[in-house]
Design a protein around this motif. Sequence first.
Motif, PDB file in Angstrom:
ATOM      1  N   GLY A  70      -6.676 -75.107  -0.692  1.00 18.45           N
ATOM      2  CA  GLY A  70      -6.999 -76.369  -0.570  1.00 18.45           C
ATOM      3  C   GLY A  70      -5.941 -77.247   0.114  1.00 18.45           C
ATOM      4  N   GLY A  71      -6.439 -78.304   0.635  1.00 17.35           N
ATOM      5  CA  GLY A  71      -5.411 -79.349   1.217  1.00 17.35           C
ATOM      6  C   GLY A  71      -4.320 -80.096   0.350  1.00 17.35           C
ATOM      7  N   GLY A  72      -4.837 -80.095  -0.799  1.00 16.14           N
ATOM      8  CA  GLY A  72      -4.198 -80.745  -1.946  1.00 16.14           C
ATOM      9  C   GLY A  72      -3.040 -79.841  -2.777  1.00 16.14           C
ATOM     10  N   LEU A 107      -9.178 -70.554  -2.355  1.00 12.81           N
ATOM     11  CA  LEU A 107      -8.977 -71.469  -3.519  1.00 12.81           C
ATOM     12  C   LEU A 107     -10.256 -72.177  -3.662  1.00 12.81           C
ATOM     13  CD1 LEU A 107      -7.142 -72.292  -5.724  1.00 12.81           C
ATOM     14  CD2 LEU A 107      -6.086 -73.882  -4.093  1.00 12.81           C
ATOM     15  N   ASP A 108     -10.890 -73.122  -2.663  1.00 14.58           N
ATOM     16  CA  ASP A 108     -11.927 -73.906  -3.163  1.00 14.58           C
ATOM     17  C   ASP A 108     -12.929 -73.186  -3.748  1.00 14.58           C
ATOM     18  OD1 ASP A 108     -10.422 -76.303  -2.639  1.00 14.58           O
ATOM     19  OD2 ASP A 108     -11.393 -76.485  -0.748  1.00 14.58           O
ATOM     20  N   GLU A 109     -13.325 -72.016  -2.934  1.00 13.02           N
ATOM     21  CA  GLU A 109     -14.393 -71.247  -3.460  1.00 13.02           C
ATOM     22  C   GLU A 109     -14.336 -70.803  -4.942  1.00 13.02           C
ATOM     23  OE1 GLU A 109     -15.418 -67.999  -0.856  1.00 13.02           O
ATOM     24  OE2 GLU A 109     -16.112 -69.374   0.926  1.00 13.02           O
ATOM     25  N   SER A 139     -18.565 -83.028   2.216  1.00 14.38           N
ATOM     26  CA  SER A 139     -18.143 -82.317   1.377  1.00 14.38           C
ATOM     27  C   SER A 139     -16.803 -82.545   0.640  1.00 14.38           C
ATOM     28  CB  SER A 139     -18.285 -80.802   1.522  1.00 14.38           C
ATOM     29  OG  SER A 139     -17.169 -80.510   2.447  1.00 14.38           O
ATOM     30  N   ARG A 140     -15.958 -83.452   1.083  1.00 16.80           N
ATOM     31  CA  ARG A 140     -14.620 -83.869   0.849  1.00 16.80           C
ATOM     32  C   ARG A 140     -14.912 -85.209   0.228  1.00 16.80           C
ATOM     33  NH1 ARG A 140     -13.874 -81.092   6.193  1.00 16.80           N
ATOM     34  NH2 ARG A 140     -12.500 -79.288   5.813  1.00 16.80           N
ATOM     35  N   PRO A 141     -14.680 -85.193  -1.263  1.00 13.58           N
ATOM     36  CA  PRO A 141     -14.753 -86.492  -1.832  1.00 13.58           C
ATOM     37  C   PRO A 141     -13.629 -87.462  -1.321  1.00 13.58           C
ATOM     38  CG  PRO A 141     -13.988 -84.647  -3.368  1.00 13.58           C
ATOM     39  CD  PRO A 141     -14.373 -83.925  -1.910  1.00 13.58           C
ATOM     40  N   LYS A 166       1.680 -89.647   2.923  1.00  7.27           N
ATOM     41  CA  LYS A 166       2.032 -89.474   1.559  1.00  7.27           C
ATOM     42  C   LYS A 166       2.528 -87.875   1.275  1.00  7.27           C
ATOM     43  CE  LYS A 166      -0.333 -92.203  -1.821  1.00  7.27           C
ATOM     44  NZ  LYS A 166      -1.510 -92.186  -2.539  1.00  7.27           N
ATOM     45  N   ARG A 167       1.906 -87.046   2.008  1.00  5.46           N
ATOM     46  CA  ARG A 167       1.943 -85.787   1.841  1.00  5.46           C
ATOM     47  C   ARG A 167       2.802 -85.128   2.826  1.00  5.46           C
ATOM     48  NH1 ARG A 167      -4.278 -83.509   0.815  1.00  5.46           N
ATOM     49  NH2 ARG A 167      -4.628 -84.773  -1.089  1.00  5.46           N
ATOM     50  N   GLU A 168       3.383 -85.634   3.802  1.00  4.86           N
ATOM     51  CA  GLU A 168       4.397 -85.036   4.795  1.00  4.86           C
ATOM     52  C   GLU A 168       5.355 -84.073   4.347  1.00  4.86           C
ATOM     53  OE1 GLU A 168       5.428 -87.897   7.336  1.00  4.86           O
ATOM     54  OE2 GLU A 168       6.432 -86.646   8.993  1.00  4.86           O
ATOM     55  N   PHE A 213      -9.696 -81.801 -11.576  1.00  6.07           N
ATOM     56  CA  PHE A 213      -9.937 -80.961 -10.396  1.00  6.07           C
ATOM     57  C   PHE A 213      -8.579 -80.263 -10.108  1.00  6.07           C
ATOM     58  CE2 PHE A 213      -9.135 -80.109  -5.882  1.00  6.07           C
ATOM     59  CZ  PHE A 213     -10.106 -79.078  -5.784  1.00  6.07           C
ATOM     60  N   ARG A 214      -7.613 -81.000 -10.076  1.00  8.35           N
ATOM     61  CA  ARG A 214      -6.163 -80.612 -10.032  1.00  8.35           C
ATOM     62  C   ARG A 214      -5.700 -79.431 -11.090  1.00  8.35           C
ATOM     63  NH1 ARG A 214      -5.946 -81.340  -4.717  1.00  8.35           N
ATOM     64  NH2 ARG A 214      -6.209 -83.388  -4.262  1.00  8.35           N
ATOM     65  N   ASP A 215      -6.162 -79.776 -12.360  1.00  8.02           N
ATOM     66  CA  ASP A 215      -5.975 -78.833 -13.273  1.00  8.02           C
ATOM     67  C   ASP A 215      -6.550 -77.565 -13.027  1.00  8.02           C
ATOM     68  OD1 ASP A 215      -4.336 -80.396 -15.007  1.00  8.02           O
ATOM     69  OD2 ASP A 215      -6.019 -80.781 -16.415  1.00  8.02           O
ATOM     70  N   GLY A 249      -7.945 -76.670  10.245  1.00 10.16           N
ATOM     71  CA  GLY A 249      -8.491 -75.397  10.716  1.00 10.16           C
ATOM     72  C   GLY A 249      -8.291 -74.143   9.498  1.00 10.16           C
ATOM     73  N   LYS A 250      -7.743 -74.801   8.542  1.00  4.72           N
ATOM     74  CA  LYS A 250      -7.404 -73.423   7.488  1.00  4.72           C
ATOM     75  C   LYS A 250      -8.652 -72.442   7.166  1.00  4.72           C
ATOM     76  CE  LYS A 250      -6.698 -76.198   3.867  1.00  4.72           C
ATOM     77  NZ  LYS A 250      -6.736 -77.632   4.449  1.00  4.72           N
ATOM     78  N   THR A 251      -9.678 -72.907   6.927  1.00  2.00           N
ATOM     79  CA  THR A 251     -10.886 -71.855   6.610  1.00  2.00           C
ATOM     80  C   THR A 251     -10.932 -71.092   7.642  1.00  2.00           C
ATOM     81  OG1 THR A 251     -11.762 -73.244   4.962  1.00  2.00           O
ATOM     82  CG2 THR A 251     -13.268 -71.802   5.612  1.00  2.00           C
TER      83      THR A 251
HETATM   84  C1  S3P Z   1      -8.656 -81.572  -0.965  1.00  2.00           C
HETATM   85  C2  S3P Z   1      -8.931 -80.393   0.250  1.00  2.00           C
HETATM   86  C3  S3P Z   1     -10.153 -79.860   0.000  1.00  2.00           C
HETATM   87  C4  S3P Z   1     -10.626 -79.839  -1.462  1.00  2.00           C
HETATM   88  C5  S3P Z   1     -10.615 -80.983  -2.376  1.00  2.00           C
HETATM   89  C6  S3P Z   1      -9.377 -81.697  -2.191  1.00  2.00           C
HETATM   90  C7  S3P Z   1      -7.311 -82.275  -0.791  1.00  2.00           C
HETATM   91  O1  S3P Z   1      -9.987 -78.532   0.614  1.00  2.00           O
HETATM   92  O2  S3P Z   1      -9.686 -79.013  -2.103  1.00  2.00           O
HETATM   93  O3  S3P Z   1     -11.605 -81.751  -1.512  1.00  2.00           O
HETATM   94  O4  S3P Z   1      -6.837 -82.961  -1.771  1.00  2.00           O
HETATM   95  O5  S3P Z   1      -6.596 -82.564   0.427  1.00  2.00           O
HETATM   96  P1  S3P Z   1      -9.692 -78.446   2.261  1.00  2.00           P
HETATM   97  O6  S3P Z   1      -8.414 -78.535   2.870  1.00  2.00           O
HETATM   98  O7  S3P Z   1      -9.961 -77.040   2.409  1.00  2.00           O
HETATM   99  O8  S3P Z   1     -10.825 -79.189   2.707  1.00  2.00           O
END
Ligand code: S3P
Length: 166
Positions: free
Chosen positions: A77-79, A31-33, A115-117, A134-136, A55-57, A12-14
């Motif tokens: 973004g989630g990562g 951040l994603d935009e 939209s989320r690869p 992994k991310r906890e 992408f991470r860079d 629900g971040k966005t």
């Molecule tokens: C990612 C989350 C995405 C986006 C990308 C990678 C992640 O953002 O940055 O697909 O690694 O969790 P949202 O969390 O806004 O969907």
Amino acid sequence: MNVVLVGFMGTGKTVVAKGLSERLDRSYISLDERIVEREGKPINKIFEESGEAYFRDVEKKVTQDISKLEDVVIDAGGGVVKDEENVKSLKHKGIMVCLTARPEVIYERTKHDESRPLLNVNDPKTKIKELLEKRESLYSKADYTIDTSDLTIEEVIERVINIIST
Ligand code: S3P
């Protein structure tokens, strides 16, 4: 201070960040935009054509830029938490709130969105559980955590407002 929302995809971040920015009369920064604008293509295309490491860079560069802003609401973004320096920079001028949700809730909220690869895989349910595990420890670096599984958007916004006003 900035309000920085982190957390897994589908927590629900966005929608919460947009609502918060209106309630607090602060700019909404995604951040994603910004990554999409900078690269001139959607996130799944960036992953497809250049890979996750690339992408991470870009994510890191954009994170450094937006961390310098003041009094904004950041939808990260989630990562973003995968990089320790990202967390440090975002926290420097901000209160970091992590939104969480149960894996099955995340699955329901994300299943129709292509939209989320990282979730565009044969078995997204297992992938969600794996990534969450992994991310906890990374998400736990946030200053506060809110489980959004059983809350309305308004309720989550209220909780964030309570947090930042204490
Ligand atoms: C990612 C989350 C995405 C986006 C990308 C990678 C992640 O953002 O940055 O697909 O690694 O969790 P949202 O969390 O806004 O969907």
